[in-house]
Design an enzyme around this catalytic site. Structure first.
Site, PDB file in Angstrom:
ATOM      1  N   GLY A  62     -11.984 -15.548   2.725  1.00 27.17           N
ATOM      2  CA  GLY A  62     -12.156 -15.956   4.119  1.00 27.17           C
ATOM      3  C   GLY A  62     -11.300 -17.145   4.502  1.00 27.17           C
ATOM      4  O   GLY A  62     -11.636 -17.885   5.428  1.00 27.17           O
ATOM      5  N   LEU A  85       4.294 -15.149   1.958  1.00 24.60           N
ATOM      6  CA  LEU A  85       5.232 -14.607   2.933  1.00 24.60           C
ATOM      7  C   LEU A  85       5.155 -15.446   4.200  1.00 24.60           C
ATOM      8  O   LEU A  85       4.094 -15.559   4.814  1.00 24.60           O
ATOM      9  CB  LEU A  85       4.894 -13.153   3.248  1.00 24.60           C
ATOM     10  CG  LEU A  85       4.932 -12.168   2.071  1.00 24.60           C
ATOM     11  CD1 LEU A  85       4.642 -10.762   2.573  1.00 24.60           C
ATOM     12  CD2 LEU A  85       6.279 -12.210   1.364  1.00 24.60           C
ATOM     13  N   LYS A 129      -9.448 -16.325  11.714  1.00 25.30           N
ATOM     14  CA  LYS A 129      -8.974 -15.450  12.778  1.00 25.30           C
ATOM     15  C   LYS A 129      -9.491 -15.881  14.147  1.00 25.30           C
ATOM     16  O   LYS A 129     -10.607 -16.371  14.271  1.00 25.30           O
ATOM     17  CB  LYS A 129      -9.409 -14.014  12.476  1.00 25.30           C
ATOM     18  CG  LYS A 129      -8.894 -13.503  11.138  1.00 25.30           C
ATOM     19  CD  LYS A 129      -9.649 -12.277  10.675  1.00 25.30           C
ATOM     20  CE  LYS A 129      -9.251 -11.877   9.276  1.00 25.30           C
ATOM     21  NZ  LYS A 129     -10.092 -10.782   8.746  1.00 25.30           N
ATOM     22  N   ARG A 187     -18.385  -6.553   3.274  1.00 26.79           N
ATOM     23  CA  ARG A 187     -19.371  -6.830   4.325  1.00 26.79           C
ATOM     24  C   ARG A 187     -18.823  -6.312   5.647  1.00 26.79           C
ATOM     25  O   ARG A 187     -17.662  -5.884   5.722  1.00 26.79           O
ATOM     26  CB  ARG A 187     -19.621  -8.335   4.444  1.00 26.79           C
ATOM     27  CG  ARG A 187     -18.336  -9.145   4.634  1.00 26.79           C
ATOM     28  CD  ARG A 187     -18.598 -10.608   4.873  1.00 26.79           C
ATOM     29  NE  ARG A 187     -17.414 -11.431   4.705  1.00 26.79           N
ATOM     30  CZ  ARG A 187     -16.447 -11.584   5.592  1.00 26.79           C
ATOM     31  NH1 ARG A 187     -16.517 -10.933   6.737  1.00 26.79           N
ATOM     32  NH2 ARG A 187     -15.418 -12.375   5.360  1.00 26.79           N
TER      33      ARG A 187
END
Length: 451
Positions: A164, A203, A237, A293
């Site tokens: 996460g 990257l 995010k 999950r």
């Protein structure tokens, strides 16, 4: 058996789980800390149980208190949502020992994919492409330096038990490697109780693309296409969309195939996400991790496939065989969907949380727009939990139309009393890098004006 579901979480995901249970005709139970007694999920459930004071470790992370609440209310199902205890194998085992069905994968799969070393090994065995990297690093500094040279720079030092976005540090040259390894070891030991770390090539302008899978154990697995989650700050995010723009048909076919191969190879059951770094120029992709999950961003997948993932989780936990109902030929991709996370945070101050009272909070009701909210007007956004207030999700025939709908929904959202990222989200969604599908994982860090 007559079932009753307890939502072992809070806020918008608790509301989402309770809504899915209600749609299946199940009685429901909410749990709450002292700080959350007035939140919508508490009123939404048929019953509510206090499980402790505000700190998460004394409430939502107290597995014994949650199991006690489940048993006291006659619950048979425990859905952990995401975060908190959702990827805690010991909690899943404790539920089983108490005669409760944990709505999620088997404990062994939580452990297998939660250990990044074993997850990487499983990915390689299943034919999933991986970045150059190492196994768990030894204690010898010289061996660490040699491993860094073999992987190449820039690279990430990553906690074996992390996930996460937590427990990782970027290193651009050898001079900083040993210090970064020691810092990550210390962090991992404190947070994950496992100081193991490994190295992986970084990257610089990759995109974050993930495939939603659903497994049926020995009956294999299916995919529900992919999402792009490249827009992040501090590895967390902010905006997600489905399908991911810029994937060729061949890349999509290969990415979804190896994802289902991985899930099937381990006999996975339930919802899971296989995450990748993606290079849009070469169409190459590389395994990051598998989350065991439901994801925060699952609504965009639901919008483009019409599949209720949370209901599917619950039905499977009740013993239903979904392998026919969720057969791959029947899962179709329709249109495009984009989700934005509305946070109580200050974008002008490095996105730091901005707690306070929701003096005014009016969410839009618009065609093609879904709102998953965890708060209502008058609630307090505190300091004990993630400052996510709500998620706004738009669906339309095209990506451009979905973006336009989401921007309109954000502009129609009325909120006062705290600083939020609403206006920032509007600027981000209207930026050139997003509109032209050129965003990558460092777009927010570099500044959206640069796009």
């Amino acid at each position: 058996m007559k079932h009753k579901l307890l939502a072992a979480n809070r806020g918008e995901i608790a509301c989402r789980v309770l809504a899915a249970a209600r749609s299946l005709g199940l009685p429901t139970v909410a749990v709450h800390s002292d700080a959350d007694a007035g939140l919508p999920h508490v009123d939404m459930a048929d019953e509510a149980v206090r499980i402790g004071p505000a700190p998460a470790r004394e409430s939502y992370l107290d597995g014994a208190a949650i199991i006690e609440a489940a048993l006291a209310t006659g619950s048979t199902l425990v859905h952990p949502g995401y975060g908190f205890l959702s990827e805690n194998a010991a909690f899943a085992e404790a539920c089983a020992q108490a005669g409760l069905a944990f709505v999620g994968p088997a404990p062994e799969h939580i452990r297998l994919m939660g250990d990044k070393e074993s997850a990487r090994a499983c990915a390689i065995a299943a034919g999933v492409p991986v970045l150059p990297g190492t196994e768990r690093l030894p204690g010898d500094p010289q061996a660490v330096l040699e491993a860094g040279r073999a992987v190449g720079y820039p690279l990430l030092v990553k906690a074996v038990a992390g996930g996460g976005g937590h427990g990782m540090q970027r290193v651009d040259d050898e001079d900083r490697l040993l210090a970064a390894v020691e810092r990550t070891r210390g962090f991992a030991a404190r947070i994950f109780h496992d100081d193991g770390v490994y190295l992986e090539r970084f990257l610089v302008r990759a995109r974050h693309v993930e495939v939603q899978v659903f497994g049926f154990g020995a009956a294999g697995a299916v995919h529900l296409f992919e999402r792009d989650c490249s827009l992040q700050r501090r590895h967390q995010k902010v905006v997600e969309e489905a399908p991911a723009p810029g994937l060729s048909a061949q890349t999509r076919a290969r990415m979804t195939a190896v994802s289902t191969d991985l899930a099937a190879a381990i006999g996975y059951r339930g919802a899971g996400t296989v995450e990748y770094l993606f290079d849009p120029d070469s169409q190459a992709f590389y395994f990051l991790e598998m989350n065991t999950r439901i994801q925060v961003e699952h609504p965009v997948t639901e919008m483009v496939t019409g599949v209720d993932l949370v209901s599917a989780q619950i039905r499977q936990a009740m013993g239903e065989d979904l392998s026919a109902a969720l057969a791959q030929p029947g899962i179709a991709l329709t249109g495009a969907s984009v989700e934005a996370r509305l946070y109580a945070e200050n974008p002008d101050k490095r996105f730091l949380p901005s707690p306070g009272p929701l003096a005014s909070f009016v969410l839009p009701a618009m065609p093609g727009v879904r709102v998953d909210a965890g708060y209502r007007e008058g609630n307090e956004i505190g300091t004990h939990y993630d400052p996510l207030i709500a998620k706004l999700i738009a669906h339309a025939d095209t990506r451009e139309q979905a973006l336009d709908r989401l921007v309109a929904a954000l502009r129609a959202t009325q909120i006062a009393g705290i600083v939020t990222n609403r206006d920032y989200l509007v600027r981000l969604l209207d930026s050139r890098s997003v509109r032209q599908a050129r965003a990558h994982t460092r777009t927010i860090e570099e500044g959206i004006e640069a796009g």
